[in-house]
Design an enzyme around this catalytic site. Structure first.
Site, short mmCIF file in Angstrom:
data_model
loop_
_atom_site.label_atom_id
_atom_site.label_comp_id
_atom_site.label_asym_id
_atom_site.label_seq_id
_atom_site.Cartn_x
_atom_site.Cartn_y
_atom_site.Cartn_z
N ASP A 32 1.27 -1.13 -0.20
CA ASP A 32 0.03 -0.16 0.39
C ASP A 32 0.79 1.52 0.19
O ASP A 32 2.38 1.17 0.53
CB ASP A 32 -0.67 0.34 0.92
CG ASP A 32 -1.80 0.92 0.90
OD1 ASP A 32 -2.55 1.45 0.15
OD2 ASP A 32 -2.61 1.09 1.97
N HIS A 49 2.29 3.34 -8.71
CA HIS A 49 1.66 2.08 -8.71
C HIS A 49 2.87 0.97 -10.41
O HIS A 49 3.08 0.16 -9.71
CB HIS A 49 0.30 1.86 -10.09
CG HIS A 49 -0.61 1.72 -9.01
ND1 HIS A 49 -0.42 1.61 -7.98
CD2 HIS A 49 -1.75 3.09 -9.53
CE1 HIS A 49 -2.18 2.37 -7.60
NE2 HIS A 49 -2.97 2.84 -8.36
N LEU A 143 11.07 -20.48 -3.67
CA LEU A 143 9.60 -19.66 -2.75
C LEU A 143 8.48 -19.46 -3.67
O LEU A 143 8.21 -19.81 -4.86
CB LEU A 143 10.72 -18.28 -2.65
CG LEU A 143 9.22 -16.96 -2.65
CD1 LEU A 143 8.91 -16.66 -1.28
CD2 LEU A 143 9.52 -15.64 -3.31
C1 IPE Z 1 -5.22 -3.00 0.15
O1 IPE Z 1 -5.18 -1.33 0.17
C2 IPE Z 1 -5.36 -3.21 -0.77
C3 IPE Z 1 -4.17 -3.34 -1.94
C4 IPE Z 1 -3.00 -3.59 -1.28
C5 IPE Z 1 -3.85 -4.16 -2.79
P1 IPE Z 1 -5.96 -0.14 0.24
O2 IPE Z 1 -5.74 0.87 -0.52
O3 IPE Z 1 -7.13 -0.76 -0.95
O4 IPE Z 1 -6.83 -0.10 1.66
P2 IPE Z 1 -7.43 1.03 2.61
O5 IPE Z 1 -8.75 1.43 0.98
O6 IPE Z 1 -7.23 2.21 2.28
O7 IPE Z 1 -8.63 0.26 3.37
C1 IPE Z 2 -1.99 0.28 -3.09
O1 IPE Z 2 -1.47 1.61 -3.08
C2 IPE Z 2 -2.43 -0.29 -4.52
C3 IPE Z 2 -3.21 -0.75 -4.95
C4 IPE Z 2 -4.30 -0.61 -3.89
C5 IPE Z 2 -3.58 -1.39 -6.16
P1 IPE Z 2 -2.70 2.60 -3.48
O2 IPE Z 2 -2.89 2.94 -4.43
O3 IPE Z 2 -3.71 2.40 -2.71
O4 IPE Z 2 -1.83 3.83 -2.56
P2 IPE Z 2 -2.00 4.68 -1.49
O5 IPE Z 2 -2.89 4.16 -0.36
O6 IPE Z 2 -3.53 5.29 -2.62
O7 IPE Z 2 -1.40 6.05 -1.11
MG MG Z 3 -3.91 2.41 -0.21
#
Ligand code: IPE
Ligand code: IPE
Ligand code: MG
Length: 252
Positions: A32, A49, A143
């Site tokens: 995240d 991403h 792994l």
């Molecule tokens: C969790 O992150 C999902 C992934 C990393 C794939 P999110 O960014 O979607 O989670 P929330 O919305 O902060 O809970």
């Molecule tokens: C995690 O990073 C990637 C996915 C959920 C696919 P985010 O896109 O949730 O990044 P933030 O949380 O907005 O910074």
């Molecule tokens: Mg996120």
């Protein structure tokens, strides 16, 4: 140069402190913070991403070299479809790039790739690519990498309940025989050890529907670091911290 030396010293320290005889078998990672990483740099979220995908490949390599047996990465949740179409499309393009080119980048590495999550949401072509990558790596014994795609812990449990109910209805399973092991065996991670350690960078303190059943007794490790900035040193630090914990599993 000074920064490099400081980094080397820090890295060396944690590396020395980690007990490599007592590693967590299975580590879950909630990747995240990509969006915030990009925002901090004035870049579009999609650039975050792209950077996050690079970190993913690097950390998988590091985890394998450290000697971790199973890594589960949360790449796309059942809730992530709610994001703007442009962002979802960009994430799908990155995933397809991994499916098309990841194998050559994994060549020579002993990694078995397994996808967990509800595949029915993806096109036939996409699903074929998932199967192809799994088949191409199935004989690797190093792994085990679970990539969670369209994964949600609640969705996984709902599917498991439906499958079990069907077996009971068809007379193939008696309801008295349903145990915790029965439920585990209907999850995407059937036959795998539960995660010992779940890592969440980005400063959030939640699981966001990740490994809800399997994580019942996982040790949780949080960090402010945004996923694209996550390094081997952070991974070693999380393992070191994990090794200082006292896992009681409800005992004394
Ligand atoms: C969790 O992150 C999902 C992934 C990393 C794939 P999110 O960014 O979607 O989670 P929330 O919305 O902060 O809970
Ligand atoms: C995690 O990073 C990637 C996915 C959920 C696919 P985010 O896109 O949730 O990044 P933030 O949380 O907005 O910074
Ligand atoms: Mg996120």
């Amino acid at each position: 140069m000074i920064m490099l030396n400081i980094f080397k010293r820090l890295f060396g320290k944690t590396q020395q402190k980690v007990d490599f005889e007592n590693l967590p078998q299975h580590i879950g990672i909630i990747m995240d913070g990509n969006g915030r990483w990009a925002k901090k740099r004035g870049l579009p979220r999609t650039s975050g991403h792209v950077a996050g995908a690079k970190t993913f490949e690097k950390i998988v390599e590091d985890a394998g070299n450290i000697g971790i047996k199973v890594v589960t990465v949360y790449a796309f949740s059942t809730e992530n479809w709610q994001r703007p179409k442009e962002e979802v499309d960009a994430l799908m393009t990155l995933l397809e790039d991994y499916l098309d080119n990841g194998l050559s980048r994994l060549a020579g590495r002993d990694v078995r790739v397994h996808f967990i999550g509800d595949r029915s949401a993806f096109s036939d072509k996409f699903q074929e690519k998932l199967c192809h990558m799994e088949k191409a790596t199935m004989n690797n014994s190093g792994l085990l990498l679970n990539v969670a795609l369209n994964y949600g812990g609640r969705n996984e449990l709902t599917n498991a309940v439906k499958l079990i109910a069907q077996k009971v209805k068809e007379g193939e399973l008696s309801y008295e025989d349903i145990t915790e092991d029965t439920i585990s065996s209907y999850l995407y991670t059937a036959g795998q050890p539960d995660p010992d350690l779940i890592i969440r960078p980005s400063g959030e303190f939640r699981l966001s529907n990740f490994l809800m059943w399997q994580g019942a007794y996982s040790e949780l490790w949080f960090s402010d670091c945004l996923w694209p900035d996550f390094t081997k040193e952070d991974l070693l630090r999380s393992i070191y911290d994990y090794q200082q914990r006292n896992r009681r599993f409800g005992g004394v």
